[in-house]
Design a protein around this motif. Sequence first.
Motif, PDB file in Angstrom:
ATOM      1  N   LEU A   1       0.834  -1.203   0.000  1.00  0.00           N
ATOM      2  CA  LEU A   1       0.000   0.000   0.000  1.00  0.00           C
ATOM      3  C   LEU A   1       0.868   1.253   0.000  1.00  0.00           C
ATOM      4  N   ALA A   2       1.950   1.247   0.743  1.00  0.00           N
ATOM      5  CA  ALA A   2       2.867   2.389   0.747  1.00  0.00           C
ATOM      6  C   ALA A   2       3.460   2.620  -0.636  1.00  0.00           C
ATOM      7  N   HIS A   3       3.790   1.543  -1.363  1.00  0.00           N
ATOM      8  CA  HIS A   3       4.307   1.673  -2.733  1.00  0.00           C
ATOM      9  C   HIS A   3       3.255   2.285  -3.655  1.00  0.00           C
ATOM     10  N   VAL A   4       2.008   1.840  -3.517  1.00  0.00           N
ATOM     11  CA  VAL A   4       0.923   2.374  -4.348  1.00  0.00           C
ATOM     12  C   VAL A   4       0.719   3.854  -4.076  1.00  0.00           C
ATOM     13  N   VAL A   5       0.652   4.232  -2.820  1.00  0.00           N
ATOM     14  CA  VAL A   5       0.431   5.635  -2.464  1.00  0.00           C
ATOM     15  C   VAL A   5       1.607   6.499  -2.914  1.00  0.00           C
ATOM     16  N   HIS A   6       2.816   5.979  -2.803  1.00  0.00           N
ATOM     17  CA  HIS A   6       3.993   6.734  -3.251  1.00  0.00           C
ATOM     18  C   HIS A   6       3.967   6.943  -4.759  1.00  0.00           C
ATOM     19  N   ALA A   7       3.600   5.897  -5.514  1.00  0.00           N
ATOM     20  CA  ALA A   7       3.625   5.987  -6.979  1.00  0.00           C
ATOM     21  C   ALA A   7       2.421   6.738  -7.546  1.00  0.00           C
ATOM     22  N   LEU A   8       1.232   6.523  -6.960  1.00  0.00           N
ATOM     23  CA  LEU A   8       0.016   7.070  -7.559  1.00  0.00           C
ATOM     24  C   LEU A   8      -0.626   8.191  -6.753  1.00  0.00           C
ATOM     25  N   GLY A   9      -0.180   8.398  -5.525  1.00  0.00           N
ATOM     26  CA  GLY A   9      -0.745   9.449  -4.696  1.00  0.00           C
ATOM     27  C   GLY A   9      -1.840   8.978  -3.759  1.00  0.00           C
ATOM     28  N   SER A  10      -2.577   7.940  -4.140  1.00  0.00           N
ATOM     29  CA  SER A  10      -3.630   7.392  -3.288  1.00  0.00           C
ATOM     30  C   SER A  10      -4.020   6.014  -3.803  1.00  0.00           C
ATOM     31  N   ALA A  11      -4.706   5.259  -2.959  1.00  0.00           N
ATOM     32  CA  ALA A  11      -5.248   3.964  -3.345  1.00  0.00           C
ATOM     33  C   ALA A  11      -6.763   4.104  -3.411  1.00  0.00           C
ATOM     34  N   ASN A  12      -7.349   3.846  -4.554  1.00  0.00           N
ATOM     35  CA  ASN A  12      -8.784   4.012  -4.750  1.00  0.00           C
ATOM     36  C   ASN A  12      -9.553   2.786  -4.295  1.00  0.00           C
ATOM     37  N   ALA A  13     -10.727   3.017  -3.725  1.00  0.00           N
ATOM     38  CA  ALA A  13     -11.595   1.911  -3.320  1.00  0.00           C
ATOM     39  C   ALA A  13     -12.047   1.127  -4.547  1.00  0.00           C
ATOM     40  N   HIS A  14     -12.195  -0.159  -4.384  1.00  0.00           N
ATOM     41  CA  HIS A  14     -12.654  -1.079  -5.432  1.00  0.00           C
ATOM     42  C   HIS A  14     -11.686  -1.145  -6.607  1.00  0.00           C
ATOM     43  N   HIS A  15     -10.409  -1.033  -6.318  1.00  0.00           N
ATOM     44  CA  HIS A  15      -9.355  -1.172  -7.312  1.00  0.00           C
ATOM     45  C   HIS A  15      -8.364  -2.224  -6.824  1.00  0.00           C
ATOM     46  N   GLY A  16      -7.690  -2.851  -7.771  1.00  0.00           N
ATOM     47  CA  GLY A  16      -6.639  -3.803  -7.455  1.00  0.00           C
ATOM     48  C   GLY A  16      -5.316  -3.315  -8.011  1.00  0.00           C
ATOM     49  N   TYR A  17      -4.251  -3.622  -7.318  1.00  0.00           N
ATOM     50  CA  TYR A  17      -2.912  -3.208  -7.722  1.00  0.00           C
ATOM     51  C   TYR A  17      -2.041  -4.455  -7.752  1.00  0.00           C
ATOM     52  N   MET A  18      -1.411  -4.721  -8.901  1.00  0.00           N
ATOM     53  CA  MET A  18      -0.636  -5.944  -9.066  1.00  0.00           C
ATOM     54  C   MET A  18       0.849  -5.647  -9.114  1.00  0.00           C
ATOM     55  N   PHE A  19       1.619  -6.577  -8.560  1.00  0.00           N
ATOM     56  CA  PHE A  19       3.074  -6.482  -8.506  1.00  0.00           C
ATOM     57  C   PHE A  19       3.642  -7.825  -8.949  1.00  0.00           C
ATOM     58  N   ALA A  20       4.796  -7.790  -9.597  1.00  0.00           N
ATOM     59  CA  ALA A  20       5.460  -9.025 -10.014  1.00  0.00           C
ATOM     60  C   ALA A  20       6.926  -8.972  -9.610  1.00  0.00           C
ATOM     61  N   ASN A  21       7.521 -10.160  -9.426  1.00  0.00           N
ATOM     62  CA  ASN A  21       8.954 -10.192  -9.151  1.00  0.00           C
ATOM     63  C   ASN A  21       9.720 -10.013 -10.463  1.00  0.00           C
ATOM     64  N   ALA A  22      11.018  -9.882 -10.388  1.00  0.00           N
ATOM     65  CA  ALA A  22      11.840  -9.584 -11.561  1.00  0.00           C
ATOM     66  C   ALA A  22      11.766 -10.684 -12.618  1.00  0.00           C
ATOM     67  N   ARG A  23      11.614 -11.934 -12.209  1.00  0.00           N
ATOM     68  CA  ARG A  23      11.547 -13.049 -13.165  1.00  0.00           C
ATOM     69  C   ARG A  23      10.138 -13.314 -13.675  1.00  0.00           C
TER      70      ARG A  23
ATOM     71  N   MET B   1      -1.299  -9.308  -5.569  1.00  0.00           N
ATOM     72  CA  MET B   1      -2.349  -8.360  -5.864  1.00  0.00           C
ATOM     73  C   MET B   1      -2.844  -7.754  -4.561  1.00  0.00           C
ATOM     74  N   LEU B   2      -2.877  -6.451  -4.518  1.00  0.00           N
ATOM     75  CA  LEU B   2      -3.385  -5.713  -3.378  1.00  0.00           C
ATOM     76  C   LEU B   2      -4.735  -5.136  -3.791  1.00  0.00           C
ATOM     77  N   VAL B   3      -5.783  -5.423  -3.022  1.00  0.00           N
ATOM     78  CA  VAL B   3      -7.135  -4.980  -3.358  1.00  0.00           C
ATOM     79  C   VAL B   3      -7.685  -4.130  -2.227  1.00  0.00           C
ATOM     80  N   HIS B   4      -8.227  -2.975  -2.595  1.00  0.00           N
ATOM     81  CA  HIS B   4      -8.933  -2.117  -1.646  1.00  0.00           C
ATOM     82  C   HIS B   4     -10.420  -2.349  -1.913  1.00  0.00           C
ATOM     83  N   ASP B   5     -11.089  -3.064  -1.020  1.00  0.00           N
ATOM     84  CA  ASP B   5     -12.487  -3.443  -1.253  1.00  0.00           C
ATOM     85  C   ASP B   5     -13.498  -2.447  -0.700  1.00  0.00           C
ATOM     86  N   GLY B   6     -13.048  -1.295  -0.257  1.00  0.00           N
ATOM     87  CA  GLY B   6     -13.939  -0.286   0.300  1.00  0.00           C
ATOM     88  C   GLY B   6     -13.981  -0.318   1.821  1.00  0.00           C
ATOM     89  N   PHE B   7     -13.660  -1.462   2.409  1.00  0.00           N
ATOM     90  CA  PHE B   7     -13.644  -1.606   3.858  1.00  0.00           C
ATOM     91  C   PHE B   7     -12.228  -1.771   4.400  1.00  0.00           C
TER      92      PHE B   7
END
Length: 97
Positions: free
Chosen positions: A9-31, A37-43
């Motif tokens: 969540l800190a990476h998302v907020v740093h890169a995008l400014g905020s984390a929106n409700a009902h959105h998913g954020y995906m990350f992958a390793n170098a290989r 997947m980080l999901v903000h479900d509104g709660f």
Amino acid sequence: MRCGAERLLAHVVHALGSANAHHGYMFANARATRIKMLVHDGFGMWCAARRLNAGRFAWPRDIDTAKPIALTQAQFDALVVGLPWQRLPEMSTITRL
């Protein structure tokens, strides 16, 4: 891939400014063999991970991290199982060779 939900969540907020409700954020390793997947479900936030035993996820290599990519449901489903989601339109028809 050692990050938990709070650090992701800190990476998302740093890169995008905020984390929106009902959105998913995906990350992958170098290989590109693991994704999270980080999901903000509104709660609250939840984190899910997936690892491929063979092959790699079709992860875009040359993307701008400040500009999010929106995926359709079909593209997301293909990405999560390791299929080439960028090629879905051309894979949807059968042509005569």
